[in-house]
Design a protein around this motif. Structure first.
Motif, PDB file in Angstrom:
ATOM      1  N   GLY A 135      -1.418  77.764  78.493  1.00 36.23           N
ATOM      2  CA  GLY A 135      -1.667  76.865  79.603  1.00 36.23           C
ATOM      3  C   GLY A 135      -3.021  77.006  80.263  1.00 36.23           C
ATOM      4  N   PHE A 136      -3.952  77.714  79.618  1.00 34.81           N
ATOM      5  CA  PHE A 136      -5.283  77.892  80.183  1.00 34.81           C
ATOM      6  C   PHE A 136      -6.292  76.980  79.489  1.00 34.81           C
ATOM      7  N   GLN A 137      -7.292  76.530  80.231  1.00 35.77           N
ATOM      8  CA  GLN A 137      -8.447  75.937  79.587  1.00 35.77           C
ATOM      9  C   GLN A 137      -9.248  77.050  78.909  1.00 35.77           C
ATOM     10  N   VAL A 138     -10.134  76.670  78.000  1.00 34.63           N
ATOM     11  CA  VAL A 138     -10.799  77.642  77.132  1.00 34.63           C
ATOM     12  C   VAL A 138     -12.306  77.594  77.351  1.00 34.63           C
ATOM     13  N   GLU A 139     -12.913  78.786  77.386  1.00 34.96           N
ATOM     14  CA  GLU A 139     -14.360  78.883  77.481  1.00 34.96           C
ATOM     15  C   GLU A 139     -14.903  79.583  76.248  1.00 34.96           C
ATOM     16  N   ILE A 140     -16.080  79.120  75.793  1.00 35.19           N
ATOM     17  CA  ILE A 140     -16.730  79.720  74.633  1.00 35.19           C
ATOM     18  C   ILE A 140     -18.188  80.004  74.980  1.00 35.19           C
ATOM     19  N   TRP A 141     -18.819  80.860  74.176  1.00 35.69           N
ATOM     20  CA  TRP A 141     -20.220  81.183  74.366  1.00 35.69           C
ATOM     21  C   TRP A 141     -21.051  80.412  73.336  1.00 35.69           C
ATOM     22  N   ASP A 142     -21.768  81.106  72.491  1.00 33.91           N
ATOM     23  CA  ASP A 142     -22.709  80.507  71.548  1.00 33.91           C
ATOM     24  C   ASP A 142     -21.990  79.564  70.582  1.00 33.91           C
ATOM     25  N   TRP A 143     -22.168  78.267  70.778  1.00 37.99           N
ATOM     26  CA  TRP A 143     -21.490  77.281  69.945  1.00 37.99           C
ATOM     27  C   TRP A 143     -22.051  77.225  68.534  1.00 37.99           C
ATOM     28  N   SER A 144     -23.270  77.720  68.332  1.00 39.87           N
ATOM     29  CA  SER A 144     -23.899  77.602  67.012  1.00 39.87           C
ATOM     30  C   SER A 144     -23.210  78.455  65.958  1.00 39.87           C
ATOM     31  N   THR A 145     -22.408  79.413  66.385  1.00 41.27           N
ATOM     32  CA  THR A 145     -21.690  80.272  65.440  1.00 41.27           C
ATOM     33  C   THR A 145     -20.261  79.791  65.194  1.00 41.27           C
ATOM     34  N   LYS A 146     -19.891  78.637  65.749  1.00 37.10           N
ATOM     35  CA  LYS A 146     -18.518  78.161  65.695  1.00 37.10           C
ATOM     36  C   LYS A 146     -18.388  76.935  64.800  1.00 37.10           C
ATOM     37  N   ASP A 147     -17.170  76.743  64.276  1.00 38.99           N
ATOM     38  CA  ASP A 147     -16.814  75.527  63.555  1.00 38.99           C
ATOM     39  C   ASP A 147     -16.329  74.524  64.607  1.00 38.99           C
ATOM     40  N   ILE A 148     -17.191  73.629  65.012  1.00 43.45           N
ATOM     41  CA  ILE A 148     -16.868  72.733  66.115  1.00 43.45           C
ATOM     42  C   ILE A 148     -15.715  71.799  65.752  1.00 43.45           C
ATOM     43  N   ASP A 149     -15.683  71.320  64.515  1.00 43.59           N
ATOM     44  CA  ASP A 149     -14.569  70.463  64.105  1.00 43.59           C
ATOM     45  C   ASP A 149     -13.243  71.204  64.207  1.00 43.59           C
ATOM     46  N   ALA A 150     -13.226  72.467  63.798  1.00 46.43           N
ATOM     47  CA  ALA A 150     -11.991  73.255  63.886  1.00 46.43           C
ATOM     48  C   ALA A 150     -11.595  73.482  65.339  1.00 46.43           C
ATOM     49  N   LEU A 151     -12.568  73.706  66.206  1.00 48.69           N
ATOM     50  CA  LEU A 151     -12.240  73.884  67.619  1.00 48.69           C
ATOM     51  C   LEU A 151     -11.663  72.609  68.209  1.00 48.69           C
ATOM     52  N   THR A 152     -12.250  71.475  67.859  1.00 53.73           N
ATOM     53  CA  THR A 152     -11.734  70.202  68.350  1.00 53.73           C
ATOM     54  C   THR A 152     -10.301  69.981  67.884  1.00 53.73           C
ATOM     55  N   ALA A 153     -10.014  70.377  66.657  1.00 49.92           N
ATOM     56  CA  ALA A 153      -8.679  70.168  66.090  1.00 49.92           C
ATOM     57  C   ALA A 153      -7.597  71.013  66.761  1.00 49.92           C
ATOM     58  N   THR A 154      -7.980  72.044  67.503  1.00 51.68           N
ATOM     59  CA  THR A 154      -6.974  72.860  68.190  1.00 51.68           C
ATOM     60  C   THR A 154      -6.277  72.097  69.305  1.00 51.68           C
ATOM     61  N   GLY A 155      -6.919  71.053  69.821  1.00 45.95           N
ATOM     62  CA  GLY A 155      -6.350  70.333  70.949  1.00 45.95           C
ATOM     63  C   GLY A 155      -6.565  71.019  72.282  1.00 45.95           C
TER      64      GLY A 155
END
Length: 270
Positions: free
Chosen positions: A33-53
């Motif tokens: 039930g928490f919103q999520v915070e991330i740091w350096d986006w360049s090391t992340k799979d943005i499509d996969a993060l979006t797919a988490t909902g």
């Protein structure tokens, strides 16, 4: 008694569930039930993060650069523009900044021992340009205070008083403070008074206890009193846990939620 916080609660996936792949960390935080915070986006799979909902509350708003040197300003603005593109993909409303670029250990790439009056003026001008980018993209950049004594020595414009002064000077709704109370306690203390002074300029509040940078209840900060003070001040924005877990991340998140779900005397039945 109500078990609903008057604040929007978020947590950093960078510091919790460290034994899991990053996308799974995001899911674990969001599932509770928490919103999520991330740091350096360049090391992340943005499509996969979006797919988490997941609902993303904040992300790093730059990759390199600084507020005062010509090359550093150009790099900061360029990476801020790239960050805004990613924020659009994640529907992330806030992008976080520091006084200068930090290396993976949290140390400034170019440490500065003294800031001159000219540097202050240049920093304010750079932040006005950052705010203009935020306005164009309908996003908010948040300028975070850091501590110099333990985690980030040599970082310019790091104290809460420094970040507040610069955000106040720019005076744009697209540049706000990310008031990190862990850093402020180490650097300045007097947290409730600081909250009152900074309230009109706060875009987000981050928390962890001192020492150790773990969840509320593991150190010297009485976070239930902080939560009550924020409620009295009328703050209803984001409070984010940016901490390590002393034991298990589930326990850390539960302690965080409990600390920021203040109970009013009128809510207690005799």
């Amino acid at each position: 008694m109500s078990d609903t916080s008057p604040f929007t609660l978020a947590a950093s996936a960078e510091m919790l569930y460290l034994d899991l792949p990053f996308t799974e960390r995001v899911r674990r935080v969001a599932d509770q039930g928490f919103q999520v915070e991330i740091w350096d986006w360049s090391t992340k799979d943005i499509d996969a993060l979006t797919a988490t909902g997941a609902t993303f509350s904040s992300m790093t708003g730059y990759l390199t650069g600084d507020l005062t040197s010509p090359d550093g300003i150009d790099a900061l603005l360029t990476s801020a523009r790239a960050s805004l593109t990613v924020a659009d993909r994640l529907n992330c409303p806030r992008l976080n900044l520091h006084g200068t670029g930090l290396n993976p250990q949290g140390l400034p790439v170019h440490p500065i021992s003294r800031t001159t009056p000219a540097m202050w003026l240049t920093a304010a001008d750079t932040l006005r340009r950052i705010a203009a980018l935020g306005e164009e993209a309908n996003r908010v950049f948040t300028f975070e205070n850091l501590n110099l004594a333990v985690d980030h020595p040599g970082t310019p414009f790091a104290r809460a008083a420094d970040t507040l002064a610069l955000v106040r000077a720019v005076d744009s709704p697209h540049l706000r403070m990310n008031l990190d109370l862990y850093h402020a306690q180490i650097g300045e203390g007097n947290l409730i008074e600081l909250l009152g002074q900074a309230l009109p300029y706060i875009g987000e509040i981050q928390v962890a206890d001192v020492p150790g940078r773990c969840e509320p209840g593991t150190g010297e900060i009485h976070y239930p009193a902080i939560a009550t003070a924020l409620q009295d001040l009328g703050y209803t924005g984001v409070v984010a846990l940016e901490s390590w877990a002393r034991h298990h991340p589930d326990t850390a998140l539960a302690a965080f939620r409990a600390a920021f779900t203040p109970v009013r005397p009128e809510q207690v039945r005799p």
